[in-house]
Enzyme design. Structure first.
Site, PDB file in Angstrom:
ATOM      1  N   ASP A 223      -2.903  -3.963  -5.049  1.00  0.00           N
ATOM      2  CA  ASP A 223      -1.887  -3.391  -5.502  1.00  0.00           C
ATOM      3  C   ASP A 223      -0.347  -3.939  -5.841  1.00  0.00           C
ATOM      4  O   ASP A 223       0.517  -2.628  -6.250  1.00  0.00           O
ATOM      5  CB  ASP A 223      -1.721  -3.190  -3.545  1.00  0.00           C
TER       6      ASP A 223
ATOM      7  N   ASP B 110     -12.928   1.341   4.257  1.00  0.00           N
ATOM      8  CA  ASP B 110     -11.051   1.580   3.005  1.00  0.00           C
ATOM      9  C   ASP B 110     -10.570   2.362   4.436  1.00  0.00           C
ATOM     10  O   ASP B 110      -9.419   2.195   3.592  1.00  0.00           O
ATOM     11  CB  ASP B 110     -12.093   2.142   2.556  1.00  0.00           C
TER      12      ASP B 110
ATOM     13  N   ASP C 205       0.985  -1.247   0.220  1.00  0.00           N
ATOM     14  CA  ASP C 205      -0.424   0.375   0.253  1.00  0.00           C
ATOM     15  C   ASP C 205       0.555   1.305   0.125  1.00  0.00           C
ATOM     16  O   ASP C 205       0.268   2.023   0.367  1.00  0.00           O
ATOM     17  CB  ASP C 205      -1.146  -0.030   0.873  1.00  0.00           C
TER      18      ASP C 205
END
Length: 468
Positions: free
Chosen positions: A155, A305, A117
């Protein structure tokens, strides 16, 4: 567990790049009607997921029925996002054992790559790539030998802005090695790599990144995890990526699409702050598209989120907003209120809904199981050479119970190696299993379940249950 935050930050304007990438590789952006992909079978519904626990703990909440029927009833991915190299094998083994006992396909989302991330709300992962490979090796040892779906590092390929060229190369090598490690641990594992989504990187760029990360060793790629792009747009994007991979000599790769919240509007990426989001297509391997192996709920609906709530936390208002007004699951999928397919008990059936967990994989005994004080228990065993899994159903009698203990005796030489949804008094001989916090309260005539796996020969099909 924090799950995903920054991958939705790419604006819709970047969809022009995706279309440009598709045009460059000569793909017609339409949705075909080919047969289903390479996967078939029912997906596993985790009976101890956050949403299932919330439903069980909040029977009187006005939102419960909607969340239960449209979200908790559905199979979703189990995320493995904690760096726990000493315990991950047993954690995976227990989860896989429960899915195998139910004869269903589990979906596991691995989210452990170093510097995940790019330091956002879901930052974390392994301290370095050497320790990452140790974790992956231990993870792979718990996968068994039946079909599993692995969503490998969301990701990790679409979001590279925080990495240097050397770090990108090291990450690509780590993901390639992880893919081969998982395949070696379980040759029947279906491994999919990160393709971002249709409004992020172009199809051509995505294919280049997949190739660099070893997609030749994987079954394909996943897209739209935690995002809101329509299934048709993701399918078109996937066709463009597949065509680009074919042009590189990497044929036979397929797509899986996260449909957990793409049934409403698109726009601002953060699901914590939007009331116009809805769950999309219910999870299935029956996609009707030869390029798409499955529609999955990778991001569990209702998990935040990281904008208004802590990333990864289950929030019932988010779940209710996603599910409210959405049609019920298709009748072709067994509803959670369906009666058991095995022979009914000799006592009167319950007047409320039966358990939402899967029925035993073997027939129950033809005579009633031994009963203790206020409850009964039966065992379904899935035996293979050298080992077994056991799924145990605990049923309350004519009155509700607030705790239970089930006693099961193993054959000589058998030993328990993992337990889920219960606490065990030992690993061999006569073992007492007691409830955990979320499955001790059982309504009159209703059931709950737990399970365990072990080596040697599994137990018989009956057990003694006592209410506490």
């Amino acid at each position: 567990m924090a799950i995903l935050s920054s991958l939705r930050r790419r604006s819709v304007a970047t969809s022009l790049a995706a279309v440009a990438g598709a045009t460059a590789v000569g793909v017609c952006l339409t949705v075909g009607s080919a047969s289903a992909g390479t996967l078939s079978g029912s997906l596993y519904r985790d009976p101890s997921s956050a949403v299932v626990r919330w439903v069980a703990a909040n029977p009187g909440d006005s939102r419960t029925a909607v969340i239960r029927d449209k979200i908790a009833s559905q199979p979703q991915a189990r995320w493995f996002a904690n760096f726990n190299p000493s315990t991950v094998q047993s954690e995976v083994s227990g989860y896989i054992g429960a899915a195998n006992a139910a004869q269903q396909i589990p979906v596991l989302a691995v989210y452990e790559i170093t510097n995940r991330d790019c330091g956002g709300a879901s930052a974390g992962g392994a301290p370095d790539l050497n320790q990452y490979q140790t974790w992956v090796s231990n993870f792979a040892r718990g996968l068994g030998n039946q079909t599993v779906i692995i969503i490998l590092e969301t990701d990790s390929l679409a979001l590279l802005t925080c990495l240097s060229s050397a770090e990108i190369n090291a990450r690509n090598q780590a993901i390639s090695t992880a893919t081969r490690t998982i395949k070696s641990g379980n040759p029947n594992a279906k491994v999919y790599l990160d393709a971002g989504h249709s409004t992020w990187n172009s199809a051509g760029e995505t294919a280049n990144r997949l190739r660099a990360a070893g997609v030749q060793y994987a079954d394909g790629f996943f897209s739209n995890v935690s995002n809101y792009n329509s299934t048709s747009n993701e399918a078109n994007f996937g066709r463009a990526v597949i065509s680009a991979l074919n042009g590189m000599g990497l044929s036979g790769k397929r797509q899986v699409i996260d449909t957990s919240r793409n049934g409403g509007a698109s726009g601002d990426w953060c699901g914590d702050d939007n009331s116009d989001r809805r769950i999309g297509q219910y999870p299935t391997t029956n996609t009707g598209d030869s390029n798409i192996d499955a529609y999955l709920w990778v991001k569990p609906p209702g998990e935040a989120d990281g904008c208004r709530y802590t990333a990864g936390s289950f929030q019932p208002d988010l779940a209710y907003s996603l599910a409210n007004g959405v049609p019920n699951p298709p009748t072709t999928a067994p509803p959670t209120t369906a009666p058991p397919t095995t022979a009914p008990p000799t006592t009167a059936p319950p007047t409320t809904a039966p358990p939402t967990t899967a029925p035993p994989t073997t027939a129950p005994p033809t005579t009633p199981p031994p009963t203790g004080n206020g409850c009964s228990a039966s065992v379904a065993v899935n035996q293979w050479s050298g080992g077994f899994t056991a799924s145990v159903t605990v049923t309350a009698g004519s009155a509700a119970i607030n705790g239970w203990t089930t006693t099961i005796t193993l054959p000589s030489g058998a030993a328990v190696t993992g337990v889920w949804s219960a606490q065990a008094s030992g690993t061999s001989g006569t073992i007492r299993y007691t409830n955990v916090s979320y499955n001790g309260s059982v309504g009159a005539g209703q059931s709950t379940s737990f399970g365990f796996q072990g080596t040697g020969t599994g137990p018989g099909t009956s057990a003694i249950c006592a209410a506490s």
